[in-house]
Design an enzyme around this catalytic site. Structure first.
Site, PDB file in Angstrom:
ATOM      1  N   GLU B  54       0.818  -1.221   0.000  1.00 30.47           N
ATOM      2  CA  GLU B  54       0.000   0.000   0.000  1.00 30.47           C
ATOM      3  C   GLU B  54       0.850   1.269   0.000  1.00 30.47           C
ATOM      4  O   GLU B  54       0.418   2.315  -0.480  1.00 30.47           O
ATOM      5  CB  GLU B  54      -0.973  -0.001   1.175  1.00 30.47           C
ATOM      6  CG  GLU B  54      -2.098  -1.044   1.061  1.00 30.47           C
ATOM      7  CD  GLU B  54      -1.692  -2.424   1.544  1.00 30.47           C
ATOM      8  OE1 GLU B  54      -0.501  -2.631   1.875  1.00 30.47           O
ATOM      9  OE2 GLU B  54      -2.576  -3.312   1.589  1.00 30.47           O
ATOM     10  N   PHE B 116     -11.219  -7.944  14.014  1.00 25.65           N
ATOM     11  CA  PHE B 116     -10.154  -8.334  13.093  1.00 25.65           C
ATOM     12  C   PHE B 116      -9.864  -7.206  12.095  1.00 25.65           C
ATOM     13  O   PHE B 116     -10.763  -6.695  11.446  1.00 25.65           O
ATOM     14  CB  PHE B 116     -10.550  -9.615  12.351  1.00 25.65           C
ATOM     15  CG  PHE B 116      -9.500 -10.050  11.367  1.00 25.65           C
ATOM     16  CD1 PHE B 116      -8.232 -10.430  11.803  1.00 25.65           C
ATOM     17  CD2 PHE B 116      -9.759 -10.052  10.005  1.00 25.65           C
ATOM     18  CE1 PHE B 116      -7.251 -10.812  10.895  1.00 25.65           C
ATOM     19  CE2 PHE B 116      -8.778 -10.433   9.095  1.00 25.65           C
ATOM     20  CZ  PHE B 116      -7.526 -10.810   9.547  1.00 25.65           C
ATOM     21  N   GLN B 117      -8.618  -6.841  12.030  1.00 25.41           N
ATOM     22  CA  GLN B 117      -8.143  -5.773  11.135  1.00 25.41           C
ATOM     23  C   GLN B 117      -8.815  -4.426  11.382  1.00 25.41           C
ATOM     24  O   GLN B 117      -8.987  -3.626  10.473  1.00 25.41           O
ATOM     25  CB  GLN B 117      -8.254  -6.186   9.671  1.00 25.41           C
ATOM     26  CG  GLN B 117      -7.317  -7.347   9.357  1.00 25.41           C
ATOM     27  CD  GLN B 117      -7.138  -7.602   7.882  1.00 25.41           C
ATOM     28  OE1 GLN B 117      -8.050  -7.378   7.094  1.00 25.41           O
ATOM     29  NE2 GLN B 117      -5.966  -8.085   7.502  1.00 25.41           N
ATOM     30  N   LYS B 166     -17.624  -1.306   6.378  1.00 23.38           N
ATOM     31  CA  LYS B 166     -18.090  -2.319   5.443  1.00 23.38           C
ATOM     32  C   LYS B 166     -19.611  -2.284   5.297  1.00 23.38           C
ATOM     33  O   LYS B 166     -20.140  -2.482   4.209  1.00 23.38           O
ATOM     34  CB  LYS B 166     -17.634  -3.703   5.925  1.00 23.38           C
ATOM     35  CG  LYS B 166     -17.470  -4.689   4.787  1.00 23.38           C
ATOM     36  CD  LYS B 166     -16.717  -5.926   5.240  1.00 23.38           C
ATOM     37  CE  LYS B 166     -16.705  -6.960   4.117  1.00 23.38           C
ATOM     38  NZ  LYS B 166     -16.040  -8.203   4.527  1.00 23.38           N
ATOM     39  N   MET B 479      24.359   9.017   1.551  1.00 23.64           N
ATOM     40  CA  MET B 479      24.180  10.304   2.215  1.00 23.64           C
ATOM     41  C   MET B 479      24.520  10.197   3.702  1.00 23.64           C
ATOM     42  O   MET B 479      25.138  11.103   4.281  1.00 23.64           O
ATOM     43  CB  MET B 479      22.740  10.795   2.028  1.00 23.64           C
ATOM     44  CG  MET B 479      22.490  12.173   2.586  1.00 23.64           C
ATOM     45  SD  MET B 479      23.637  13.387   1.899  1.00 23.64           S
ATOM     46  CE  MET B 479      22.685  14.019   0.534  1.00 23.64           C
TER      47      MET B 479
HETATM   48  C1  LIG Z   1      12.643   5.640   4.957  1.00 25.13           C
HETATM   49  C2  LIG Z   1      13.948   6.296   5.251  1.00 25.13           C
HETATM   50  N1  LIG Z   1      14.820   5.711   6.099  1.00 25.13           N
HETATM   51  C3  LIG Z   1      16.008   6.294   6.350  1.00 25.13           C
HETATM   52  C4  LIG Z   1      16.344   7.485   5.783  1.00 25.13           C
HETATM   53  C5  LIG Z   1      17.673   8.152   6.095  1.00 25.13           C
HETATM   54  N2  LIG Z   1      18.499   8.251   4.886  1.00 25.13           N
HETATM   55  C6  LIG Z   1      18.570   9.361   4.138  1.00 25.13           C
HETATM   56  S1  LIG Z   1      19.533   9.209   2.809  1.00 25.13           S
HETATM   57  C7  LIG Z   1      19.940   7.631   3.219  1.00 25.13           C
HETATM   58  C8  LIG Z   1      20.869   6.826   2.380  1.00 25.13           C
HETATM   59  C9  LIG Z   1      20.266   6.466   1.079  1.00 25.13           C
HETATM   60  O1  LIG Z   1      21.082   5.508   0.459  1.00 25.13           O
HETATM   61  P1  LIG Z   1      20.897   5.187  -1.049  1.00 25.13           P
HETATM   62  O2  LIG Z   1      19.474   4.900  -1.342  1.00 25.13           O
HETATM   63  O3  LIG Z   1      21.858   4.145  -1.458  1.00 25.13           O
HETATM   64  O4  LIG Z   1      21.235   6.567  -1.739  1.00 25.13           O
HETATM   65  P2  LIG Z   1      22.648   7.344  -1.812  1.00 25.13           P
HETATM   66  O5  LIG Z   1      22.660   8.352  -0.719  1.00 25.13           O
HETATM   67  O6  LIG Z   1      23.723   6.328  -1.651  1.00 25.13           O
HETATM   68  O7  LIG Z   1      22.648   7.973  -3.146  1.00 25.13           O
HETATM   69  C10 LIG Z   1      19.308   7.257   4.399  1.00 25.13           C
HETATM   70  C11 LIG Z   1      19.463   5.953   5.052  1.00 25.13           C
HETATM   71  C12 LIG Z   1      15.384   8.070   4.934  1.00 25.13           C
HETATM   72  N3  LIG Z   1      15.584   9.246   4.361  1.00 25.13           N
HETATM   73  N4  LIG Z   1      14.224   7.447   4.669  1.00 25.13           N
END
Ligand SMILES: Cc1ncc(C[n+]2csc(CCOP(=O)(O)OP(=O)(O)O)c2C)c(N)n1
Ligand SMILES: [Mg+2]
Lengths: 174, 564
Positions: B54, B116-117, B166, B479
């Site tokens: 979803e 349920f749910q 429902k 990042m």
């Molecule tokens: C759902 C979620 N979990 C954690 C983060 C924290 N976060 C931001 S950028 C990043 C790294 C992303 O890695 P990747 O998809 O390989 O992209 P890159 O930065 O290597 O280009 C993380 C873990 C986030 N923004 N969203």
């Protein structure tokens, strides 16, 4: 910034969940609600909330902005204590026997309180006023042993304000 | 139009078609089965895409809304189906995306019984919806849906959730649809305050170094051509927020670049040199402002936004104008003198040159053996002339894309801005393609984020959605790794991610795919991807330990942004 007590008056449509939407705005900003009351206003179907918070002017402005942003909020205002007329109500349950030394009449007179009921075991006293006035009576009655104490939230009406009706007209004409 | 005695579920379908809905992203389950049953009879009118989770449904609806300008719609069942929507709702809320979610709910007599749910979806979704409503009677369905669409798309748009029990789906009702037009507690189109308008014009006319910042509000208001007129007339330099990219074509001579933490050097630094700062449809996000105590202190700020609560929320405005940009910009233009600010714009160019020398030139023509993200995005930008829909995920590749892809066309930049939701891009790209089928859609995704919603490859396969997937694989949660390198003494705590064979995964979904690691292969690989028929996955292996610069560190002001 210094914190002040603000009275926030909120007018809303009568819909399930709106109070929840409002309180979320406070919780999200880590603001403690000092008191909250809700009732229907002078206009049928329009609900009125009075919320008291201690916060900065800057913060209360933003909070009121966020409250007004809610789709079903008609209008929200904030006022400092001296811009509103406000009251709270307190009930004090004291043992009937402890009051039997004849002091009750004086207490009621001095504090402008009244007796709601006298039963064999307990007497219930009611007082309406400002929080410090309610507290004074509390302190005095403590000498007689308070069995139970309950106080309402604040209800407040601002001194200068367009009537709700005028606001609604403006909103509807938009 | 009046129909006698149809089910609440059919009333849902009828109401949606009355609202012009022809695309729905969803996933069925017990509590929404009557609606799915009604949908079965509408298959020739409504294209329903069965997603694989979803979260994918709502991100797809967001992508659809962002690329088409229409309201995105998704379906989910009660309980886990509905809770899986929450991330997307939060994302749509903070990025002002018009979405209507319809969720099934247990029968009304079971509400509050831990049936349920059963989940309190209204309660859970309250902070992340512009509005929500629970419908417990069939006859309330059309009214609720009409109101949902009105609220989602009007004013500052946002997500709306309609939870339908429902029994309301099974119940019978007569059907009469009336589009929702007005509610007294909500004024989506503010009246322009003439005094404020005059004050704004006066400030602009007397300014020597005026500076215009544009945000997504311009796109949401469909005010691109009004912006262009205003900009051409006033001669003011223009910078864009992340979500505003494409509001003004990147090749416009007054366009000076992209704002924020990893934005361009000149537009950030010169924020603190302008005398009048005009912000249109942007909200001074902290990723744009950096430290607000060092933000544009010298400037008189004119803040134009449709949401009154944005004015003075972060940056105090000398003049606040609550208005729809489309309406306001021509009015404001009418009161502003025709000017030329070429000397002032020259200052941007000087700093831009510095950024080219110290950052950009090396990034797009690297001397390293390893491929760099910037050269990939620069080449994609050149090859596509800035005119494909680019959907980005979250991380370094996102910042690099917003820096190096030159968006020439409105609604071609789709990214998760305010929430920064990893996993957004793949499903959002599906929606973006359906919302704008004529355009090529390229999803630029990191190796980490791709694995957050990778299951949507199944949706792409089943419904032949033509999206090009470009994985910039640095084999790192890049990042976060960058921050660990710069601020946590290179302690790479759980950012070193072990990846699967992405090409094999695509093969498993019968999606054509290639992996490249050499610079010599880049150009032909991008051509092949862009010219492919149907979905395509290109994995580009890039340097493991690249950093994105410029960068505004935590606590730094806009003028303290580092070039390296
Ligand atoms: C759902 C979620 N979990 C954690 C983060 C924290 N976060 C931001 S950028 C990043 C790294 C992303 O890695 P990747 O998809 O390989 O992209 P890159 O930065 O290597 O280009 C993380 C873990 C986030 N923004 N969203
Ligand atoms: Mg990565």
């Amino acid at each position: 910034m210094v914190n002040t007590s603000f009275n926030i008056s909120i007018f809303t449509e009568n819909r399930i969940g709106i109070l929840n939407r409002i309180t979320i705005i406070f919780t999200r900003r880590h603001l403690n609600i000092e008191s909250i009351t809700a009732s229907e206003s002078e206009l049928e179907g329009v609900y009125r909330y009075t919320i008291v918070v201690n916060t900065s002017l800057d913060q209360v402005k933003k909070v009121v902005g966020q409250i007004e942003k809610q789709v079903e909020v008609l209008k929200a205002f904030y006022h400092e204590d001296d811009e509103v007329v406000y009251q709270e109500i307190a009930l004090y349950k004291v043992s009937t026997k402890s009051l039997q030394n004849g002091s009750s009449e004086r207490i009621l007179r001095v504090h402008n309180a009244r007796i709601l009921t006298i039963e064999e075991g307990f007497t219930i006293i009611e007082k309406t006023g400002k929080p410090d006035e309610l507290k004074l009576l509390f302190n005095e009655l403590q000498g007689y042993g308070i069995l139970e104490y309950v106080k309402s939230g604040r209800v407040a009406i601002s001194k200068p304000m367009k009537t709700l009706e005028t606001y609604l007209k403006e909103l509807e004409d938009e | 139009m009046k129909n006698n005695n149809i089910s609440g579920a059919e009333a849902v379908m009828k109401s949606l078609t009355q609202e012009g809905v022809d695309t729905i992203f969803g996933y069925p389950g017990g509590a929404i089965m009557p609606i799915y049953d009604a949908l079965y009879s509408y298959r020739d009118q409504v294209n329903h895409l069965l997603v694989r989770h979803e979260q994918g449904a709502i991100h797809a609806a967001q992508g659809y809304a962002r690329s088409s300008g229409k309201v995105g719609v998704c379906f989910a069942t009660s309980g886990p189906g509905a809770t899986n929507l929450i991330t997307g709702l939060a994302d749509a809320m903070i990025d002002s995306t018009p979405v209507v979610c319809i969720t099934g709910q247990v029968a009304s007599h079971l509400l509050g019984t831990d049936a349920f749910q059963e989940t309190d979806v209204i309660g859970i979704s309250m902070p992340v919806t512009k509005w929500n409503i629970q419908v417990t009677r069939a006859e309330d369905v059309p009214g609720a849906i009409a109101k949902a669409f009105y609220i989602a798309r009007s004013g500052r748009p946002g997500p709306v959730l309609v939870d339908i029990t429902k029994d309301a789906q099974f119940g019978e009702t007569t059907f009469e649809y009336q589009p929702f037009l007005k509610m007294r507690s909500y004024s989506p189109v503010p009246k322009i305050d003439v005094a404020a308008l005059n004050a704004a014009a006066e400030l602009i006319n007397s300014a020597q170094r005026p500076y215009l910042l544009v945000g997504q509000g311009v796109l949401l208001s469909n005010a691109e051509s009004e912006l262009l007129d205003f900009v051409n007339h006033t001669g003011i330099p223009v910078a864009s927020t992340l979500l505003g990219l494409g509001a003004l074509p990147a090749n416009h001579p007054q366009y000076v670049g992209y704002l924020g933490m990893h934005g361009n050097y000149a537009p950030n630094v010169l924020t603190n040199e302008c005398d009048v700062l005009i912000a249109v449809g942007m909200r001074f996000d902290d990723r744009v402002t950096g430290n607000i105590s060092k933000y544009a202190k010298q400037a008189k700020v004119i803040h134009i936004d449709i949401d009154p609560s944005e004015i003075n929320k972060i940056i105090p405005a000398r003049v606040g104008l609550v208005a729809d940009a489309k309406e306001l910009l021509p009015e404001l233009k009418g009161k502003c003198q025709q000017r030329n600010h070429s000397e002032w714009i020259e200052e941007f160019h000087k700093l831009d040159k510095l950024e080219h020398e110290q950052v950009i030139d090396g990034a797009i023509n690297p001397s390293s053996n390893e491929l760099r993200m910037a050269e990939v995005m620069h080449m994609l930008s050149e090859k596509t002339k800035g005119d494909v829909v680019v959907v980005t995920d979250v991380g370094q590749h996102q910042m690099i894309t917003s820096r190096y892809y030159k968006y020439e066309v409105s609604r071609t930049n789709i990214t998760s801005g305010g929430l920064g939701t990893m996993g957004f891009a793949l499903p959002a790209a599906i929606g973006a393609k359906l919302g704008n089928p004529k355009k090529t859609v390229v999803a630029v995704i990191g190796d980490g984020g791709f694995q957050m919603t990778v299951q949507e490859l199944g949706t792409i396969m089943q419904f032949n959605v033509d999206v090009k997937i470009l994985i910039l694989n640095n084999n790192f949660l890049g990042m976060v790794r960058q921050w660990q390198e710069l601020f946590f003494e290179e302690r790479y705590s759980f950012t070193d991610i072990q990846n699967p064979d992405f090409v094999k995964i695509a093969e498993g979904y019968r999606i054509e795919s290639t992996k490249i690691e050499e610079r010599d292969d880049l150009s032909s690989a991008l051509d092949k991807m862009l010219n492919s028929h149907g979905a395509y996955l290109l994995e580009v292996v890039v340097g493991k330990q690249e950093n994105v610069f410029p960068m505004m560190e935590t606590g730094a002001g806009v003028s303290e942004i580092r070039l390296n």
